[in-house]
Design an enzyme around this catalytic site. Structure first.
Site, mmCIF file in Angstrom:
data_model
loop_
_atom_site.group_PDB
_atom_site.id
_atom_site.type_symbol
_atom_site.label_atom_id
_atom_site.label_comp_id
_atom_site.label_asym_id
_atom_site.label_seq_id
_atom_site.Cartn_x
_atom_site.Cartn_y
_atom_site.Cartn_z
ATOM 1 N N ASN A 106 0.854 -1.195 0.000
ATOM 2 C CA ASN A 106 0.000 0.000 0.000
ATOM 3 C C ASN A 106 0.883 1.235 0.000
ATOM 4 O O ASN A 106 2.008 1.206 0.508
ATOM 5 C CB ASN A 106 -0.894 0.027 1.242
ATOM 6 C CG ASN A 106 -1.834 1.224 1.248
ATOM 7 O OD1 ASN A 106 -2.421 1.574 0.216
ATOM 8 N ND2 ASN A 106 -1.987 1.878 2.387
ATOM 9 N N HIS A 108 0.824 5.309 1.181
ATOM 10 C CA HIS A 108 0.076 6.213 2.057
ATOM 11 C C HIS A 108 0.778 7.573 2.053
ATOM 12 O O HIS A 108 2.007 7.638 2.170
ATOM 13 C CB HIS A 108 0.027 5.638 3.477
ATOM 14 C CG HIS A 108 -0.832 6.435 4.388
ATOM 15 N ND1 HIS A 108 -2.221 6.446 4.291
ATOM 16 C CD2 HIS A 108 -0.517 7.282 5.392
ATOM 17 C CE1 HIS A 108 -2.708 7.260 5.212
ATOM 18 N NE2 HIS A 108 -1.704 7.780 5.893
ATOM 19 N N SER A 135 4.804 6.908 2.176
ATOM 20 C CA SER A 135 5.351 5.616 2.608
ATOM 21 C C SER A 135 4.733 4.495 1.787
ATOM 22 O O SER A 135 3.542 4.523 1.486
ATOM 23 C CB SER A 135 4.990 5.339 4.075
ATOM 24 O OG SER A 135 5.301 6.429 4.909
ATOM 25 N N ASP A 144 -3.371 1.156 7.537
ATOM 26 C CA ASP A 144 -2.076 1.760 7.224
ATOM 27 C C ASP A 144 -0.958 1.270 8.151
ATOM 28 O O ASP A 144 0.017 1.979 8.416
ATOM 29 C CB ASP A 144 -2.164 3.303 7.233
ATOM 30 C CG ASP A 144 -3.192 3.802 6.231
ATOM 31 O OD1 ASP A 144 -3.254 3.231 5.124
ATOM 32 O OD2 ASP A 144 -3.941 4.740 6.539
HETATM 33 C C1 GRF Z 1 -2.641 8.564 -2.830
HETATM 34 O O1 GRF Z 1 -2.328 9.769 -2.187
HETATM 35 C C2 GRF Z 1 -2.303 7.389 -1.963
HETATM 36 O O2 GRF Z 1 -1.205 7.607 -1.151
HETATM 37 C C3 GRF Z 1 -3.538 7.258 -1.125
HETATM 38 O O3 GRF Z 1 -4.598 7.542 -1.995
HETATM 39 C C4 GRF Z 1 -4.143 8.422 -3.015
HETATM 40 C C5 GRF Z 1 -4.475 7.821 -4.344
HETATM 41 O O4 GRF Z 1 -4.210 8.697 -5.410
HETATM 42 N N1 GRF Z 1 -3.592 5.965 -0.504
HETATM 43 P P1 GRF Z 1 -4.430 8.230 -6.905
HETATM 44 O O5 GRF Z 1 -5.871 7.702 -7.016
HETATM 45 O O6 GRF Z 1 -3.430 7.144 -7.206
HETATM 46 O O7 GRF Z 1 -4.236 9.441 -7.720
#
Ligand code: GRF
Length: 189
Positions: A106, A108, A135, A144
């Site tokens: 994932n 984040h 991260s 997370d």
């Molecule tokens: C990103 O900021 C990611 O870190 C978070 O959700 C957002 C997704 O952005 N988990 P995208 O849909 O890939 O533009």
């Protein structure tokens, strides 16, 4: 690596990974996009790129176990071996965790363990943090949580507006996810 990208929204991370593969920067294939929001941009974008999709609405299933069992069938049918979460707004349950141990990632938008959950950037800004970051971590049953694989930080400038920070954060995320996937793909060879 046969990647299944899980996303619920815009899908800029999906697009960045897709384009890295296309330009030969990553030895991998995106075999499926899993999306839980039928109207999400990422679903459309995957279809336009010719990537298989499994789009579902959780409310059509009696439980998390039920929709994850269906997801697992789709993953198996395309031979996915890594699950790459990129803005997937659901906790992964036991069904998928048990089927893909150590194979779920994932990203984040914070320097974990700080600011888990929604609007991590908003949380960091509310604290007045000048040092921001993103991260990539292994996924476990917690929000997370899971072992951190790699982080990148950057400094915002005094008075920098949120949309500008968001843009930089996305850019940082795209490079970070690619770097992690490149390392994992080398290990897999
Ligand atoms: C990103 O900021 C990611 O870190 C978070 O959700 C957002 C997704 O952005 N988990 P995208 O849909 O890939 O533009």
């Amino acid at each position: 690596m046969k990647l299944a990208v899980f996303a619920s929204g815009t899908g800029s991370n999906f697009e960045a990974i897709f384009s890295a593969i296309q330009r030969g920067a990553l030895q991998a294939e995106i075999v499926l996009v899993v999306c839980d929001k039928p109207s999400a941009k990422v679903a459309d974008s995957a279809r336009r790129k010719g990537v298989s999709t499994f789009v579902f609405a959780a409310k059509d299933y009696p439980s998390k176990e039920a929709y994850e069992t269906t997801i697992a069938e789709h993953l198996e049918s395309v031979g996915a071996d890594w699950l790459v979460l990129a803005g997937y707004m659901r906790l992964i349950g036991k069904t998928l965790l048990d089927k893909y141990p150590g194979r779920i990632l994932n990203i984040h938008p914070s320097l974990l363990p700080k600011y888990k959950g929604k609007d991590a950037l908003g949380q960091a800004l509310a604290q007045g943090d000048m040092l921001l970051g993103a991260s990539v971590h292994y996924v476990d049953e917690t929000l997370d949580g899971g072992t951190i694989i790699k982080q990148v930080s950057f400094s915002r400038t005094e008075g920098e507006i949120r949309t500008a920070i968001e843009q930089r954060l996305h850019h940082v995320e795209h490079e970070l996810y690619l770097a992690v996937l490149q390392e994992l793909s080398k290990e897999a060879q």
